[in-house]
Design an enzyme around this catalytic site. Sequence first.
Site, short mmCIF file in Angstrom:
data_model
loop_
_atom_site.label_atom_id
_atom_site.label_comp_id
_atom_site.label_asym_id
_atom_site.label_seq_id
_atom_site.Cartn_x
_atom_site.Cartn_y
_atom_site.Cartn_z
N THR B 13 0.83 -1.21 0.00
CA THR B 13 0.00 0.00 0.00
C THR B 13 0.86 1.26 0.00
OG1 THR B 13 -1.51 -1.25 1.37
CG2 THR B 13 -1.94 1.09 1.18
N VAL B 14 1.79 1.36 0.96
CA VAL B 14 2.57 2.59 1.09
C VAL B 14 3.54 2.75 -0.08
CG1 VAL B 14 4.22 3.83 2.53
CG2 VAL B 14 2.32 2.62 3.60
N GLU B 129 10.37 9.92 9.21
CA GLU B 129 9.16 10.66 9.61
C GLU B 129 7.91 9.78 9.56
OE1 GLU B 129 7.40 13.03 11.30
OE2 GLU B 129 8.78 14.47 10.41
N VAL B 132 6.16 7.20 12.60
CA VAL B 132 5.23 7.56 13.69
C VAL B 132 4.16 8.49 13.13
CG1 VAL B 132 4.99 8.61 15.97
CG2 VAL B 132 7.11 7.45 15.36
N ILE B 136 1.58 13.01 9.93
CA ILE B 136 1.89 14.17 10.78
C ILE B 136 3.40 14.33 10.87
CG2 ILE B 136 1.51 15.26 13.02
CD1 ILE B 136 -0.70 13.19 13.57
N GLU B 190 -6.33 -5.63 11.84
CA GLU B 190 -5.80 -6.88 11.28
C GLU B 190 -6.63 -8.06 11.78
OE1 GLU B 190 -2.59 -7.00 9.69
OE2 GLU B 190 -2.03 -4.90 10.01
N LYS B 205 6.14 3.25 18.81
CA LYS B 205 6.13 4.65 18.38
C LYS B 205 6.54 5.57 19.52
CE LYS B 205 2.75 3.62 14.81
NZ LYS B 205 1.30 3.37 14.60
#
Lengths: 428, 428
Positions: B13-14, B129, B132, B136, B190, B205
């Site tokens: 996905t990312v 970045e 977490v 943001i 999940e 995180k």
Amino acid sequence: MKPVKVGLLGLGTVGTGVVRIVEGHQEDLQSQVGSSIVIEKILVQNKSKSRSISIDASKLTEDPWEIIGNPDIDVIVEVMGGIGSTKEYIMEALSRGKHVVTANKDLMALHGPEILAKAQENGCDVLYEASVAGGIPIIRTLVEGFSSDRITKIMGIVNGTTNYILSKMSMEGASYDAVLKEAQELGYAESDPTSDVEGLDAARKMTILATLGFRAKVALEDVSVQGMSKVSKEDILYAKRLGYEVKLLGIAERQDDQFSISVQPTMVKQSHPIASVNGVYNAVYVYGEAVGETMFYGPGAGELPTATSIVSDLVAVVKNLKLGVNGKQGVLTYKEKKLKSDEQISSKYFLLLHVDDRAGVLAQITQIFAEYEVSLESVLQQPNPVNPDAEIIVITHDANKAAINKVLARFESLDVIRKVKSVYRVEG
Amino acid sequence: MKPVKVGLLGLGTVGTGVVRIVEGHQEDLQSQVGSSIVIEKILVQNKSKSRSISIDASKLTEDPWEIIGNPDIDVIVEVMGGIGSTKEYIMEALSRGKHVVTANKDLMALHGPEILAKAQENGCDVLYEASVAGGIPIIRTLVEGFSSDRITKIMGIVNGTTNYILSKMSMEGASYDAVLKEAQELGYAESDPTSDVEGLDAARKMTILATLGFRAKVALEDVSVQGMSKVSKEDILYAKRLGYEVKLLGIAERQDDQFSISVQPTMVKQSHPIASVNGVYNAVYVYGEAVGETMFYGPGAGELPTATSIVSDLVAVVKNLKLGVNGKQGVLTYKEKKLKSDEQISSKYFLLLHVDDRAGVLAQITQIFAEYEVSLESVLQQPNPVNPDAEIIVITHDANKAAINKVLARFESLDVIRKVKSVYRVEG
């Protein structure tokens, strides 16, 4: 590395905060930048004035050129405010190779591109995080955090005074005049509050944010400004009843390559994150095509929050000094500026009308909306509690600003409408 | 400048989002960094799998060494997840002078300092970045925006799945099991939700945020973790009635040079800005000595938000490449790590007890609180609606964790207490 020497222009509230943080956090700062940071000289209006911090008298001067002309000083921190001579000092400092950190929103809104060009020419940094939303690192976020995204909307509560007034009016059902008086007594509002309540301060900050967010040379006169001094407690009451809060919002929007920027009292749906930002706090809501909705919240003013932003900028300048890369990071390529016409600016509107209480009135009014193709989301008619008029509340669907203005012009000459009591943009 | 070549590890996905942004925003990116950014090679598990974006088949490879060993590739973007071989690839890429952008919170929480040391040794950037709070830019904010401040508290809603579940339970009065099932059907949770609901994801995180915020090598095992799978709809109902929301909060606190980090379901006062963060959104609240209260809100996950953070990191790496300063900006000086003992960790607590409904019970209970010097802010006794027990709700003043644990141990052997139904930390 030898100490980095700073010249401070101004020793008011924020300047005092800068001295406090640089001295109080010296060890932390050194561990980050590898050298000490020394405030070498401070420009004040009156050397003999008594102050809330103890400062070596030999550091104070009333002559700006003792700082700007001092070859030992690497960085100028400008917290004296104003535009005329302040601009002159900054331009001269840049031409002598000094880096600049400033909190001056007026200067950056009016002369930002000119100052940044001068800085680039001389290989200098100009950083100005503190100029918008005091303690919130919003400039860094727009320039770096969202560098890969296309920002399409920025909405900001960027003036703490007016947000304090509107929050109090909302929470206590108090009138504008009463809350303004209280805010002045508490020091949250100036004795002449014009710049805050008429939206000028917010407009300057939105100029800076829009320039960075849209990468275009936005000018102050591109911002359409309406103040909040006419917001009544009745308006706020109606808003709340319909699920809205009234906020003085700066709104910058982009569609394709065209944009619009405005400041106005706006009804914001209570479920929107910016609706619950109360008191003197600031918040900036940013919508990016990829990232979606984000919001950044914090103190908008105050000695230490503003000074934190300034000293964080100072740390960035000193890091760049160590790396030998000053004057390179902040270069913006500006896009051509295309402003939207009123026909292209679209939003929902709230209208409160006082009308004659007789048959056919609503039909006449809705007919006019229809003529200009403004469709209505909701309409409420009710007797007016205090006089023989009826009240009609209308919330429109998205409509363009030109059409709304035409509707309002027609209402002027419509006999059955006694008064257009209020008109608000609606968000959320 | 010649194109910057990127090797992408992973095309889930990312990874797909990264390709979309790099290709879709190419013009914007070029105008910022002065050269094109090309995704040269992509590591996938199965080259012949069908995909939601069209990609030149020659760019795909199933062999990681085709990327890591390719001298033309300048930057590795790692979005494959996992720890074992992923760490090996990253360490090898760094030793070959390639810069790394990663979204891998597990890897950075477990091996962050080792990876960053390797990067420094080889003059490489490692930016993370996206690890977490997805969209943001909180890492940049902690490291740069607040570089001059001393951060004393970080509270985060850093897991979207659990925040979705708790928000739904709060808004609809639904049970944990019902909402979890729905979240699984919607793809927000999940099929094995353990890592989310037991707080492990949030703990990783918080390890990263506390390391940066406190500039200390915080380890995952320093985080005291309690999941949210035992939060009942009754607990949420009680919380709301008292003016609180239940949130799974990561809390990192510092006093002087000692700190504590925890993840637990927490009752947060409704007036606190983090209490109104709902759904899959994330938020990080940061308290700095100088800046005061700030909060950063946005999407915590998702293809494009996470990819935005990754590509913004990529832009930073490419800017550093142009300036010749890679591997220098991210160097942290770590402070010595001193963890607080339970005696030093202080907060308010909420307790819900089921007790025998007879005389003297409250006296026995309050006596035990008094023995351990836990003072009470409010006490409410009421009949239990469904069985013959009575319910006692206690909110304490600030009390240390060791004292609360001793009180709870004593309650175990107290006949009049049938059950300690719930214990929550209280914030705001």
